[in-house]
Design a protein around this motif. Structure first.
Motif, PDB file in Angstrom:
ATOM      1  N   LEU A 131       0.806  -1.277  -0.071  1.00  0.00           N
ATOM      2  CA  LEU A 131      -0.134   0.115  -0.079  1.00  0.00           C
ATOM      3  C   LEU A 131       0.869   1.174  -0.081  1.00  0.00           C
ATOM      4  N   CYS A 132       0.816   2.059  -0.938  1.00  0.00           N
ATOM      5  CA  CYS A 132       1.405   3.299  -0.981  1.00  0.00           C
ATOM      6  C   CYS A 132       1.376   4.195   0.282  1.00  0.00           C
ATOM      7  N   SER A 133      -0.080   4.128   0.705  1.00  0.00           N
ATOM      8  CA  SER A 133      -0.200   4.775   2.053  1.00  0.00           C
ATOM      9  C   SER A 133       0.587   4.444   3.036  1.00  0.00           C
ATOM     10  N   CYS A 134       1.262   3.293   3.033  1.00  0.00           N
ATOM     11  CA  CYS A 134       2.238   3.015   4.162  1.00  0.00           C
ATOM     12  C   CYS A 134       3.572   3.422   3.705  1.00  0.00           C
ATOM     13  N   CYS A 135       3.668   3.694   2.529  1.00  0.00           N
ATOM     14  CA  CYS A 135       5.098   3.719   2.066  1.00  0.00           C
ATOM     15  C   CYS A 135       5.463   5.314   1.581  1.00  0.00           C
ATOM     16  N   SER A 175      -0.016   8.182  -0.703  1.00  0.00           N
ATOM     17  CA  SER A 175      -1.303   8.197  -0.130  1.00  0.00           C
ATOM     18  C   SER A 175      -2.428   6.997  -1.028  1.00  0.00           C
ATOM     19  N   VAL A 176      -3.547   7.262  -0.836  1.00  0.00           N
ATOM     20  CA  VAL A 176      -4.313   6.128  -1.384  1.00  0.00           C
ATOM     21  C   VAL A 176      -4.142   6.281  -2.804  1.00  0.00           C
ATOM     22  N   THR A 177      -4.075   7.669  -3.150  1.00  0.00           N
ATOM     23  CA  THR A 177      -4.113   8.061  -4.727  1.00  0.00           C
ATOM     24  C   THR A 177      -2.921   8.753  -5.221  1.00  0.00           C
ATOM     25  N   ALA A 178      -1.969   8.656  -4.277  1.00  0.00           N
ATOM     26  CA  ALA A 178      -0.764   9.334  -4.917  1.00  0.00           C
ATOM     27  C   ALA A 178       0.451   8.742  -4.454  1.00  0.00           C
ATOM     28  N   CYS A 179       1.483   8.446  -5.601  1.00  0.00           N
ATOM     29  CA  CYS A 179       2.742   7.645  -5.255  1.00  0.00           C
ATOM     30  C   CYS A 179       3.350   8.365  -4.369  1.00  0.00           C
ATOM     31  N   GLY A 212       9.497  10.414  -5.560  1.00  0.00           N
ATOM     32  CA  GLY A 212      10.485   9.755  -6.443  1.00  0.00           C
ATOM     33  C   GLY A 212      10.029   8.406  -7.011  1.00  0.00           C
ATOM     34  N   ALA A 213       8.730   8.272  -7.288  1.00  0.00           N
ATOM     35  CA  ALA A 213       8.193   7.213  -7.925  1.00  0.00           C
ATOM     36  C   ALA A 213       6.985   7.546  -8.834  1.00  0.00           C
ATOM     37  N   GLU A 214       7.035   6.980  -9.973  1.00  0.00           N
ATOM     38  CA  GLU A 214       5.904   7.524 -11.182  1.00  0.00           C
ATOM     39  C   GLU A 214       5.022   6.382 -11.126  1.00  0.00           C
ATOM     40  N   VAL A 215       3.779   6.830 -11.721  1.00  0.00           N
ATOM     41  CA  VAL A 215       2.718   5.992 -11.930  1.00  0.00           C
ATOM     42  C   VAL A 215       2.818   5.374 -12.934  1.00  0.00           C
ATOM     43  N   SER A 216       2.582   4.078 -13.078  1.00  0.00           N
ATOM     44  CA  SER A 216       2.422   3.189 -14.267  1.00  0.00           C
ATOM     45  C   SER A 216       1.155   3.733 -15.079  1.00  0.00           C
ATOM     46  N   GLN A 217       1.258   3.667 -16.446  1.00  0.00           N
ATOM     47  CA  GLN A 217      -0.033   4.163 -17.337  1.00  0.00           C
ATOM     48  C   GLN A 217      -0.925   2.883 -17.404  1.00  0.00           C
ATOM     49  N   TYR A 267       9.192  -2.198  -9.148  1.00  0.00           N
ATOM     50  CA  TYR A 267       7.778  -2.038  -8.593  1.00  0.00           C
ATOM     51  C   TYR A 267       8.017  -1.396  -6.998  1.00  0.00           C
ATOM     52  N   ASN A 268       7.236  -0.328  -6.657  1.00  0.00           N
ATOM     53  CA  ASN A 268       7.427   0.263  -5.313  1.00  0.00           C
ATOM     54  C   ASN A 268       6.400  -0.220  -4.679  1.00  0.00           C
ATOM     55  N   CYS A 269       5.097   0.425  -4.891  1.00  0.00           N
ATOM     56  CA  CYS A 269       3.836   0.198  -4.177  1.00  0.00           C
ATOM     57  C   CYS A 269       2.572   0.380  -5.197  1.00  0.00           C
ATOM     58  N   THR A 270       1.341   0.189  -4.619  1.00  0.00           N
ATOM     59  CA  THR A 270       0.023   0.335  -5.600  1.00  0.00           C
ATOM     60  C   THR A 270      -0.851   1.543  -4.880  1.00  0.00           C
TER      61      THR A 270
END
Length: 174
Positions: free
Chosen positions: A80-84, A87-91, A94-99, A162-165
């Protein structure tokens, strides 16, 4: 110099006579295990919990974004990105969102409606390894990839690591 060579040869032969390769490998393995476990004892940055607090308390969005039981995570598979640090909707920074993403349909307990959730992997940093969740409520077989959460979705990003989701609401399911 010859005396030094003779000393090392005798001492190494003596060690070889009283020590087995299995014992040496076992000792090396235990040192390796202790060496890899030592970083787990270091202090942990809890900033991600402060970021996640921004997402809680909104009307119509009940639950804890740091928990696998959060309603948006009904088809999530990953960290979970909210633990990393995100947030729930943001990486995290330093990480980018996969399209490319996979989707699921989750029911919001606050209003009883089903929502289409897009699960985007955040890529470009090493794996977060916190808050691992595997939920397969609406997962489809691998031959239907956009409804399958077992694919490495970072293949569509610049960096393949991969970092988080994250879980983004795309709309109300009809």
């Amino acid at each position: 110099m010859k005396l030094l060579d003779l000393l090392f040869e005798r001492s190494s032969r003596k060690v070889a006579n009283v020590t087995s390769r299995r014992k040496a490998l076992a000792r090396f393995g235990s040192w390796l295990a202790v060496g890899t476990a030592a970083p787990l004892l270091l202090p942990i940055d809890r900033v991600s919990r402060a970021h996640a607090a921004e997402d809680t308390g909104k009307p119509g969005d009940p639950g804890d974004p740091n928990s696998c039981d959060y309603w948006r995570y009904c088809s999530i598979d990953g960290f979970l990105c909210s633990c990393c640090g995100g947030s729930v909707t943001a990486c995290p920074p330093g990480a980018e969102v996969s399209q490319v993403t996979w989707i699921g349909t989750c029911r919001n307990p606050a209003d009883g409606k089903d929502y289409i959730i897009s699960y985007n992997d955040c890529c470009g940093k090493h794996s977060c390894s916190q808050c691992a969740c595997t939920r397969n409520d609406s997962e489809e077989p691998l031959y239907r990839p956009f409804n399958n959460n077992d694919v490495n979705w970072c293949l569509g990003a610049k960096s393949k690591s991969y970092n988080c989701t994250i879980a983004i609401i795309r709309g109300v399911a009809l």
